[in-house]
Design a protein around this motif. Structure first.
Motif, PDB file in Angstrom:
ATOM      1  N   ARG A  95      38.872  43.531  47.861  1.00 10.89           N
ATOM      2  CA  ARG A  95      40.066  43.777  48.671  1.00 10.89           C
ATOM      3  C   ARG A  95      41.153  42.748  48.382  1.00 10.89           C
ATOM      4  NH1 ARG A  95      41.138  45.659  54.492  1.00 10.89           N
ATOM      5  NH2 ARG A  95      39.284  46.862  54.105  1.00 10.89           N
ATOM      6  N   GLU A  96      40.770  41.495  48.192  1.00 10.50           N
ATOM      7  CA  GLU A  96      41.740  40.418  47.968  1.00 10.50           C
ATOM      8  C   GLU A  96      41.750  39.894  46.544  1.00 10.50           C
ATOM      9  OE1 GLU A  96      40.994  37.334  50.759  1.00 10.50           O
ATOM     10  OE2 GLU A  96      41.021  38.703  52.472  1.00 10.50           O
ATOM     11  N   HIS A  97      40.738  40.234  45.759  1.00 11.82           N
ATOM     12  CA  HIS A  97      40.606  39.637  44.435  1.00 11.82           C
ATOM     13  C   HIS A  97      40.536  40.668  43.318  1.00 11.82           C
ATOM     14  CE1 HIS A  97      38.961  36.712  47.336  1.00 11.82           C
ATOM     15  NE2 HIS A  97      39.617  35.857  46.597  1.00 11.82           N
ATOM     16  N   GLY A  98      41.063  41.852  43.546  1.00 14.95           N
ATOM     17  CA  GLY A  98      41.039  42.893  42.532  1.00 14.95           C
ATOM     18  C   GLY A  98      41.953  42.566  41.367  1.00 14.95           C
ATOM     19  N   PRO A  99      41.854  43.336  40.300  1.00 10.93           N
ATOM     20  CA  PRO A  99      42.696  43.063  39.128  1.00 10.93           C
ATOM     21  C   PRO A  99      44.182  43.232  39.465  1.00 10.93           C
ATOM     22  CG  PRO A  99      41.443  45.094  38.840  1.00 10.93           C
ATOM     23  CD  PRO A  99      40.980  44.475  40.103  1.00 10.93           C
ATOM     24  N   GLY A 100      44.948  42.200  39.185  1.00 12.93           N
ATOM     25  CA  GLY A 100      46.386  42.219  39.408  1.00 12.93           C
ATOM     26  C   GLY A 100      46.820  41.904  40.827  1.00 12.93           C
ATOM     27  N   CYS A 101      45.889  41.708  41.734  1.00  8.28           N
ATOM     28  CA  CYS A 101      46.238  41.464  43.133  1.00  8.28           C
ATOM     29  C   CYS A 101      46.859  40.080  43.315  1.00  8.28           C
ATOM     30  CB  CYS A 101      45.016  41.573  44.037  1.00  8.28           C
ATOM     31  SG  CYS A 101      44.369  43.238  44.187  1.00  8.28           S
ATOM     32  N   ILE A 102      47.913  40.047  44.089  1.00 11.43           N
ATOM     33  CA  ILE A 102      48.561  38.786  44.454  1.00 11.43           C
ATOM     34  C   ILE A 102      48.242  38.548  45.922  1.00 11.43           C
ATOM     35  CG2 ILE A 102      50.745  37.570  44.692  1.00 11.43           C
ATOM     36  CD1 ILE A 102      51.797  39.483  42.463  1.00 11.43           C
ATOM     37  N   ARG A 103      47.519  37.474  46.182  1.00 12.74           N
ATOM     38  CA  ARG A 103      47.029  37.152  47.524  1.00 12.74           C
ATOM     39  C   ARG A 103      47.919  36.080  48.124  1.00 12.74           C
ATOM     40  NH1 ARG A 103      42.899  33.468  49.447  1.00 12.74           N
ATOM     41  NH2 ARG A 103      41.779  34.410  51.186  1.00 12.74           N
ATOM     42  N   ARG A 104      48.409  36.345  49.332  1.00 14.96           N
ATOM     43  CA  ARG A 104      49.251  35.382  50.018  1.00 14.96           C
ATOM     44  C   ARG A 104      48.698  35.152  51.421  1.00 14.96           C
ATOM     45  NH1 ARG A 104      55.048  37.059  51.642  1.00 14.96           N
ATOM     46  NH2 ARG A 104      53.994  37.177  53.615  1.00 14.96           N
ATOM     47  N   VAL A 105      48.443  33.894  51.762  1.00 14.51           N
ATOM     48  CA  VAL A 105      47.906  33.540  53.072  1.00 14.51           C
ATOM     49  C   VAL A 105      49.059  33.129  53.969  1.00 14.51           C
ATOM     50  CG1 VAL A 105      46.381  31.976  54.318  1.00 14.51           C
ATOM     51  CG2 VAL A 105      45.725  32.807  52.058  1.00 14.51           C
ATOM     52  N   VAL A 106      49.118  33.739  55.143  1.00 18.85           N
ATOM     53  CA  VAL A 106      50.151  33.417  56.117  1.00 18.85           C
ATOM     54  C   VAL A 106      49.464  32.826  57.338  1.00 18.85           C
ATOM     55  CG1 VAL A 106      52.011  34.348  57.533  1.00 18.85           C
ATOM     56  CG2 VAL A 106      51.540  35.339  55.288  1.00 18.85           C
ATOM     57  N   THR A 123      49.205  42.191  47.599  1.00 19.23           N
ATOM     58  CA  THR A 123      50.121  43.140  46.968  1.00 19.23           C
ATOM     59  C   THR A 123      49.897  43.175  45.466  1.00 19.23           C
ATOM     60  OG1 THR A 123      51.813  41.430  46.736  1.00 19.23           O
ATOM     61  CG2 THR A 123      51.922  42.797  48.722  1.00 19.23           C
ATOM     62  N   GLY A 124      50.410  44.192  44.834  1.00 26.66           N
ATOM     63  CA  GLY A 124      50.434  44.280  43.379  1.00 26.66           C
ATOM     64  C   GLY A 124      49.131  44.632  42.702  1.00 26.66           C
ATOM     65  N   CYS A 125      48.163  45.164  43.435  1.00 27.95           N
ATOM     66  CA  CYS A 125      46.875  45.495  42.822  1.00 27.95           C
ATOM     67  C   CYS A 125      47.032  46.659  41.837  1.00 27.95           C
ATOM     68  CB  CYS A 125      45.868  45.871  43.894  1.00 27.95           C
ATOM     69  SG  CYS A 125      45.444  44.529  45.007  1.00 27.95           S
ATOM     70  N   ILE A 126      46.404  46.512  40.689  1.00 27.54           N
ATOM     71  CA  ILE A 126      46.426  47.573  39.685  1.00 27.54           C
ATOM     72  C   ILE A 126      45.617  48.771  40.176  1.00 27.54           C
ATOM     73  CG2 ILE A 126      45.706  48.191  37.349  1.00 27.54           C
ATOM     74  CD1 ILE A 126      46.262  45.254  36.582  1.00 27.54           C
ATOM     75  N   ILE A 127      44.480  48.495  40.791  1.00 32.31           N
ATOM     76  CA  ILE A 127      43.620  49.537  41.345  1.00 32.31           C
ATOM     77  C   ILE A 127      43.148  49.069  42.715  1.00 32.31           C
ATOM     78  CG2 ILE A 127      41.594  48.665  40.144  1.00 32.31           C
ATOM     79  CD1 ILE A 127      40.618  51.565  39.900  1.00 32.31           C
TER      80      ILE A 127
END
Length: 145
Positions: A95-106, A123-127
């Motif tokens: 969910r948070e570490h997929g290919p292309g994923c940008i993880r941002r902690v708020v 955001t930005g996940c390829i799949i």
């Protein structure tokens, strides 16, 4: 059988990273039964081969359930804590570490909220993660057949 063993081990690692206890238990049993199946085949132990055959049918059924779970077939919802036995709020590692994923902690700025609590924006996940989980289960089914 070696590919089946490696695929189950790989899946076990990612389920441990996501603290998904139901799949961890299933993967552990899969690894043990594949070892017993290999031993039964090499030593020609009919009971072990029968156990392996029955378990393979259960394993395929379990993977079909996981596919239905992540695709939300019927009344199933991937947002429930079903995979963690309702004892934690962990989700799929993908969910948070997929290919292309940008993880941002708020971090929450409101007073009274625990400091270790944070909202994660991905955001930005390829799949999407649910399709990665479906692919993992489909590979398990293909290797089992």
């Amino acid at each position: 059988c070696v590919f089946l063993q490696l695929a189950a081990l790989e899946r076990q690692i990612f389920d441990f990273l996501g603290f998904q206890w139901a799949p961890i238990l299933g993967n552990f049993l899969q690894i043990i039964v594949v070892i017993l199946g290999l031993f039964g085949t090499i030593q020609f132990r009919p009971r072990y081969i029968v156990v392996y055959t029955v378990w393979t049918a259960l394993w395929v059924t379990w993977n079909v359930f996981i596919i239905c779970f992540y695709l939300e077939v019927g009344g199933l919802s991937k947002e429930t804590d079903l995979m963690t036995f309702n004892i934690s709020m962990h989700r799929s590692w993908w969910r948070e570490h997929g290919p292309g994923c940008i993880r941002r902690v708020v971090r929450p700025s409101a007073p009274g909220i625990l400091e270790d609590y944070s909202y994660v924006s991905v955001t930005g996940c390829i799949i999407d993660f649910q399709y990665l989980e479906v692919i993992h289960s489909a590979i398990q089914i293909l290797l089992s057949v």
